[in-house]
Write an enzyme that holds these catalytic residues in place. Structure first.
Site, PDB file in Angstrom:
ATOM      1  N   GLY A 110       0.810  -1.216   0.000  1.00 31.18           N
ATOM      2  CA  GLY A 110       0.000   0.000   0.000  1.00 31.18           C
ATOM      3  C   GLY A 110       0.841   1.263   0.000  1.00 31.18           C
ATOM      4  O   GLY A 110       0.346   2.354  -0.278  1.00 31.18           O
ATOM      5  N   ARG A 193      14.483   0.094   1.855  1.00 31.05           N
ATOM      6  CA  ARG A 193      14.810  -1.161   2.530  1.00 31.05           C
ATOM      7  C   ARG A 193      15.213  -2.240   1.539  1.00 31.05           C
ATOM      8  O   ARG A 193      14.825  -2.212   0.370  1.00 31.05           O
ATOM      9  CB  ARG A 193      13.694  -1.590   3.476  1.00 31.05           C
ATOM     10  CG  ARG A 193      12.338  -1.713   2.854  1.00 31.05           C
ATOM     11  CD  ARG A 193      11.288  -2.055   3.916  1.00 31.05           C
ATOM     12  NE  ARG A 193      10.041  -2.430   3.294  1.00 31.05           N
ATOM     13  CZ  ARG A 193       8.991  -2.853   3.946  1.00 31.05           C
ATOM     14  NH1 ARG A 193       9.024  -2.977   5.258  1.00 31.05           N
ATOM     15  NH2 ARG A 193       7.869  -3.178   3.310  1.00 31.05           N
ATOM     16  N   ASP A 270       0.645 -11.288   6.696  1.00 33.54           N
ATOM     17  CA  ASP A 270       1.207 -10.430   5.643  1.00 33.54           C
ATOM     18  C   ASP A 270       2.521  -9.780   6.094  1.00 33.54           C
ATOM     19  O   ASP A 270       3.200  -9.151   5.288  1.00 33.54           O
ATOM     20  CB  ASP A 270       0.200  -9.352   5.217  1.00 33.54           C
ATOM     21  CG  ASP A 270      -0.307  -8.537   6.387  1.00 33.54           C
ATOM     22  OD1 ASP A 270      -0.911  -9.124   7.300  1.00 33.54           O
ATOM     23  OD2 ASP A 270      -0.091  -7.317   6.405  1.00 33.54           O
ATOM     24  N   ASN A 271       2.863  -9.963   7.355  1.00 31.68           N
ATOM     25  CA  ASN A 271       4.135  -9.422   7.847  1.00 31.68           C
ATOM     26  C   ASN A 271       5.150 -10.534   8.110  1.00 31.68           C
ATOM     27  O   ASN A 271       6.171 -10.301   8.765  1.00 31.68           O
ATOM     28  CB  ASN A 271       3.912  -8.617   9.131  1.00 31.68           C
ATOM     29  CG  ASN A 271       3.160  -7.321   8.867  1.00 31.68           C
ATOM     30  OD1 ASN A 271       3.162  -6.815   7.746  1.00 31.68           O
ATOM     31  ND2 ASN A 271       2.504  -6.803   9.879  1.00 31.68           N
ATOM     32  N   ASP A 280       8.818  -5.597   8.247  1.00 35.40           N
ATOM     33  CA  ASP A 280       7.698  -4.713   8.587  1.00 35.40           C
ATOM     34  C   ASP A 280       7.725  -4.284  10.046  1.00 35.40           C
ATOM     35  O   ASP A 280       6.821  -4.596  10.834  1.00 35.40           O
ATOM     36  CB  ASP A 280       6.355  -5.366   8.232  1.00 35.40           C
ATOM     37  CG  ASP A 280       6.071  -5.246   6.740  1.00 35.40           C
ATOM     38  OD1 ASP A 280       7.023  -5.015   5.978  1.00 35.40           O
ATOM     39  OD2 ASP A 280       4.907  -5.376   6.330  1.00 35.40           O
TER      40      ASP A 280
END
Ligand code: AMP
Ligand code: MG
Length: 505
Positions: A110, A193, A270-271, A280
């Site tokens: 996102g 990153r 999702d992390n 994350d």
């Protein structure tokens, strides 16, 4: 390498790909090669008047970027997303996931934009700009990251790496005065990153949940071929082997988190990295006073991601990954069998780590009890986790008093310390000085405590990045004595426990 000096005026539109900067890096775009089902091509959106917040020369080395060039105005523009970089194919990937135990549906990058992969000596490294503007997966978000959370991610990535914990890295943070609305108005920042891959459990869940089994297989093949080639060299289903290998890496990672007192804070699927990397960084925290039930995320009212739940949550997440991979397996039992080893691997890895912290080179019967007795004492007396282990390291070849002073239950501590010393000295070829040196190289003196990050953030907000640089330098050498900077290894101030870190970032 050409380096145009002109700073593009910030515009609220994606950067112009026609005017691209050549960093002289060998870019490859393997992820982009997966095809359009996996992402949307999207360039970063510029930010006005960027300034440097922090850089990591070690990460520049990792991707083969000239350290001196990293300090240039062109680099500042490039890593803010204000200049296109030749050879990259910027994109936002699509994934889904379980958040706080519930299926959340489609998520995706996102606010992170993958530039591509640099073909570096250490292998291909993906480079992402986090906070670089809206993508098709931004949902209700603004595509931005605030200075506060970007500094935390930058510092923690490099701190974890220095601690030897698998993690994504951070090349730099740039900041802008552009306002970003959170609980209050803050300012924007971009973290660059780096990791071999940012593929998450949620990528697999996405294609599985949507019945896109060809893409699921394509993704699994991509991960196996590029990161887990051994899975194809053994008999049996390669995707079951992948699940087992991911579980093994995850077990090692979580064991390291527990051993250093790290709480991730948002272990949603999702992390979770498919490579077993810590990724994350959000409301994470290193424990101050030891409290096994500590919840670092102010938004985690149920304590789902409390410190002592992390090993079980990792299993829960692996189970979700196993479920996502089922269409590629022969039957459900195959997935369950692949997950089974985690249940023994995780505690074994943790005990190995705890033994190393205690100066014990091998695990023996009774060590689990020795550790557990200690952890209970530390919890009851709310002993500072990092200071305890550092003082205990010194006590391997010195007086016990500084450790004893940390406890209220002195007699119980004495009993435990007697057991520990006897166990230490019974080791074959025991040498106190060697053990002390090993423990000092295992138990860090400085970790990124919340209040240390907070102090660096407060100064950075005033345009002074010197405290951030000082802290970064100490975190890059966490086991070394801190001449003249003992404040970084001190007990947290009273106000530290009042810091509230939420998901807002
Ligand atoms: P997180 O739990 O912070 O890893 O984020 C969960 C999801 O929300 C991911 O898909 C993120 O990309 C997305 N997200 C978080 N913050 C923002 C934001 N400010 N703008 C757009 N998307 C965001
Ligand atoms: Mg995330």
């Amino acid at each position: 390498m050409s380096a145009p000096m002109a700073t593009m005026a910030a515009m609220n539109r994606p950067v112009d790909l026609a005017a691209s900067l050549d960093l002289g890096l060998p870019w490859r775009n393997r992820f982009a090669g997966l095809g359009e089902a996996f992402y949307t091509l999207r360039s970063p959106t510029p930010l006005p008047a960027p300034e440097w917040v922090g850089t990591s020369p070690a990460v520049a080395d990792l991707i083969g970027l000239d350290r001196a060039w990293l300090a240039s105005p062109a680099a500042l523009d490039a890593f803010t997303g204000n200049l296109a970089i030749a050879g990259t194919q910027p994109l936002a990937s699509v994934y889904s996931g379980h958040q706080f135990g519930h299926w959340a549906g489609q998520l995706g990058d996102g606010r992170a934009i993958l530039l591509g992969e640099v073909d570096a000596a250490a292998g291909l490294q993906e480079v992402q700009l986090k906070g670089a503007g809206l993508t098709p997966y931004s949902r209700m978000g603004d595509g931005r990251a605030v200075l506060r959370s970007s500094i935390r991610e930058f510092l923690c990535s490099e701190a974890m790496h220095a601690l030897g914990i698998p993690t994504s890295r951070a090349l730099c943070v740039t900041g802008s005065h552009a306002p970003v609305r959170r609980e209050e108005i803050e300012t924007a920042a971009v973290v660059t990153r780096v990791a071999p891959s940012f593929i998450r459990f949620g990528h697999f869940e996405h294609f599985s949940h949507n019945g896109m089994h060809d893409e699921l297989r394509q993704l699994a093949d991509f991960v196996v071929d590029n990161f887990y080639p051994a899975c194809r060299q053994q008999p049996g289903n390669p995707y079951a082997a992948l699940l087992e290998a991911v579980a093994a890496r995850t077990a090692e990672m979580v064991a390291q988190w527990q051993a250093v007192g790290f709480c991730h804070g948002v272990m949603n699927t999702d992390n979770m990295s498919i490579l077993g990397l810590t990724i994350d960084y959000g409301p994470f925290q290193f424990l101050d006073a030891f409290n096994p039930g500590h919840i670092c995320n102010h938004s985690d009212t149920g304590g789902r991601y409390a410190y002592n739940r992390q090993p079980n949550i990792a299993y829960w997440n692996l189970f979700a990954l196993g479920q996502a991979l089922l269409p590629l397996m022969d039957d459900q039992q195959q997935a369950l069998d692949a997950l089974e080893p985690y249940k023994a691997l995780m505690p074994a890895a943790l005990q190995r780590r705890m033994n190393a912290k205690l100066g014990l080179s091998e695990v023996q019967d009774g060590d689990a009890d020795l550790t557990e007795t200690l952890m209970k004492l530390m919890a009851t007396d709310a002993v500072d986790f990092t200071i305890f282990w550092r003082r205990l390291s010194h006590a391997a070849n010195g007086p016990l008093e500084p450790v004893r002073d940390l406890f209220l239950q002195r007699e119980a501590f004495d009993t435990w310390a007697g057991r520990w010393q006897a166990r230490l000295q019974a080791q074959a070829g025991f040498d106190a000085a060697t053990t002390q040196a090993q423990m000092l190289a295992t138990n860090p003196q400085v970790v990124l405590r919340n209040h240390l990050g907070e102090l660096a953030i407060q100064r950075a907000r005033q345009g002074d990045f010197s405290e951030l640089a000082r802290l970064q330098n100490a975190l890059e050498h966490p086991f070394e004595a801190l001449a003249g900077q003992e404040d970084l290894a001190a007990f947290p101030p009273d106000w530290a426990s009042q810091i509230e870190i939420s998901c807002s970032s």
